[in-house]
Scaffold this motif. Sequence first.
Motif, short mmCIF file in Angstrom:
data_model
loop_
_atom_site.label_atom_id
_atom_site.label_comp_id
_atom_site.label_asym_id
_atom_site.label_seq_id
_atom_site.Cartn_x
_atom_site.Cartn_y
_atom_site.Cartn_z
N GLY A 45 -24.62 1.75 15.87
CA GLY A 45 -25.94 1.60 16.45
C GLY A 45 -26.77 0.52 15.78
N ALA A 46 -28.05 0.48 16.13
CA ALA A 46 -28.95 -0.53 15.57
C ALA A 46 -29.12 -0.36 14.07
N ALA A 47 -29.21 0.90 13.61
CA ALA A 47 -29.37 1.15 12.17
C ALA A 47 -28.18 0.60 11.39
N ASP A 48 -27.00 0.79 11.92
CA ASP A 48 -25.79 0.27 11.30
C ASP A 48 -25.85 -1.25 11.21
N ALA A 49 -26.21 -1.90 12.32
CA ALA A 49 -26.26 -3.36 12.34
C ALA A 49 -27.28 -3.90 11.35
N LEU A 50 -28.45 -3.26 11.29
CA LEU A 50 -29.49 -3.73 10.38
C LEU A 50 -29.11 -3.55 8.92
N THR A 51 -28.40 -2.48 8.61
CA THR A 51 -27.96 -2.26 7.23
C THR A 51 -26.91 -3.30 6.84
N ARG A 52 -25.98 -3.56 7.73
CA ARG A 52 -24.94 -4.54 7.43
C ARG A 52 -25.50 -5.95 7.29
N MET A 53 -26.58 -6.25 8.01
CA MET A 53 -27.21 -7.57 7.85
C MET A 53 -27.64 -7.78 6.41
N LEU A 54 -28.30 -6.78 5.83
CA LEU A 54 -28.78 -6.90 4.46
C LEU A 54 -27.63 -6.88 3.47
N ALA A 55 -26.67 -5.98 3.69
CA ALA A 55 -25.52 -5.91 2.80
C ALA A 55 -24.74 -7.22 2.80
N LEU A 197 -23.80 8.27 27.95
CA LEU A 197 -24.57 7.79 29.10
C LEU A 197 -23.69 6.96 30.04
N LEU A 198 -22.96 6.02 29.47
CA LEU A 198 -22.11 5.15 30.30
C LEU A 198 -20.96 5.91 30.93
N GLY A 199 -20.60 7.04 30.34
CA GLY A 199 -19.55 7.88 30.91
C GLY A 199 -20.07 8.92 31.87
N ASN A 200 -21.38 8.85 32.20
CA ASN A 200 -22.03 9.77 33.15
C ASN A 200 -22.06 11.22 32.68
N HIS A 201 -22.04 11.43 31.38
CA HIS A 201 -22.15 12.78 30.85
C HIS A 201 -23.60 13.21 30.67
N ILE A 202 -24.50 12.25 30.59
CA ILE A 202 -25.93 12.50 30.53
C ILE A 202 -26.62 11.48 31.42
N GLU A 203 -27.89 11.76 31.77
CA GLU A 203 -28.61 10.85 32.65
C GLU A 203 -29.44 9.80 31.90
N ALA A 204 -29.79 10.09 30.65
CA ALA A 204 -30.67 9.17 29.93
C ALA A 204 -30.48 9.27 28.43
N VAL A 205 -30.88 8.22 27.73
CA VAL A 205 -30.86 8.18 26.27
C VAL A 205 -32.23 7.72 25.80
N VAL A 206 -32.66 8.25 24.65
CA VAL A 206 -33.90 7.79 24.02
C VAL A 206 -33.52 7.32 22.62
N SER A 207 -33.57 6.01 22.38
CA SER A 207 -33.18 5.48 21.08
C SER A 207 -33.60 4.03 20.97
N ALA A 208 -33.31 3.44 19.83
CA ALA A 208 -33.58 2.02 19.61
C ALA A 208 -32.29 1.20 19.64
N ASP A 209 -31.23 1.78 20.20
CA ASP A 209 -29.90 1.16 20.14
C ASP A 209 -29.49 0.45 21.42
N ALA A 287 -30.06 -10.07 18.87
CA ALA A 287 -28.92 -9.51 19.58
C ALA A 287 -29.02 -8.00 19.77
N ILE A 288 -29.73 -7.32 18.86
CA ILE A 288 -29.87 -5.86 18.99
C ILE A 288 -31.25 -5.46 19.51
N GLY A 289 -32.02 -6.44 19.97
CA GLY A 289 -33.32 -6.15 20.54
C GLY A 289 -34.40 -5.85 19.53
N ALA A 290 -34.22 -6.31 18.29
CA ALA A 290 -35.19 -6.05 17.22
C ALA A 290 -36.09 -7.26 17.02
N SER A 291 -37.21 -7.03 16.32
CA SER A 291 -38.13 -8.10 15.95
C SER A 291 -38.35 -8.05 14.45
N PRO A 292 -38.58 -9.21 13.81
CA PRO A 292 -38.82 -9.21 12.37
C PRO A 292 -40.22 -8.71 12.05
#
Length: 322
Positions: A45-55, A197-209, A287-292
């Motif tokens: 997810g986004a948290a993973d990507a942001l952590t790896r950027m700093l690492a 969501l993409l597999g149609n198991h749920i109708e919606a997601v709430v996240s920053a990812d 790329a992950i929809g974040a802002s500095p």
Amino acid sequence: MERQQFLSTAAGLGASALLLPTQVRAQAKYPSKPVTLLVPFAAGGAADALTRMLADYVRNKRGVAAAVEYKPGAGATLAPGQVARAEPDGTTLGLYSISPFVVVPHMQKLPYDPLKDFTYIGIYAYIPIAFYVKADSALKDWAGVLQYARDNPGKLRWGTSGVRGAAHMAVETAFRKEGLKTTFVPFTGGAEAITALLGNHIEAVVSADYGPQLTSGTVRLLALTGTEKLPTQPALPTFKDLGYPLSTEAIYGIFGPAKLPKEIVTYWEGAIQDMMKTEEFATDIKAIGASPVYMDSARFTANVTENYRKIGEAIDALGFKK
């Protein structure tokens, strides 16, 4: 006592006084040992990507042996719990996201106190938390979501990247205000929720990812759970616009255990600021929809303290208890 003054005093006392405490020696050489950055969510997810950027930045530009480790589950509280127990030597740090620090502590007992057990080092990214559906969903806007939920009690299935986190509580309280019955589906990370969501198991997601999926056109945003508009989609309503009880944003940075020496905090503040000046960082967060957005340790600490108070008051008013 300043180090130069200490050494001058020690010289006058004799050679035996030059045996400095282990912690002082370690601080002088920081970072001389490998550093682990803990992520409170599953990989992908986004948290993973942001952590790896700093690492990646401190590894490639500063020669730090930095590793990323994932600790999903328990409402994203496992990683903060481990950091709280770590030695304050800068070898164990964590990625900050709002939920396990200012939301979950008001909902359940935890093995840490957000206002006492951490050093808040620096913030470097912001992402609006969105309520979103598949691009081909029959749900076209937030009004359509509410109407579907009214017409089909309990059939609207939605998930988040963490149970009782900021996204979960904001949407739950919104649906409560609307008098709607829906079905919440928990996940341990944003990537897992998007897969469902993409597999149609749920109708919606709430996240920053949602960044990559929004760019590729596979999801549609319907509302933002915070107070700020999305520059690329200014027509999207925010929960503040809609008058809902909770409105939360997603900011990300790093934190450490309590009593982290100032030298270590300063080191990471500098590393974050240097990273944010690079073209690679600008490209990666886009790329992950974040802002500095940058906050030093003092501003970061004040932000956590204020949000902890405000969200706690809102949760109490809504009747949610530990």
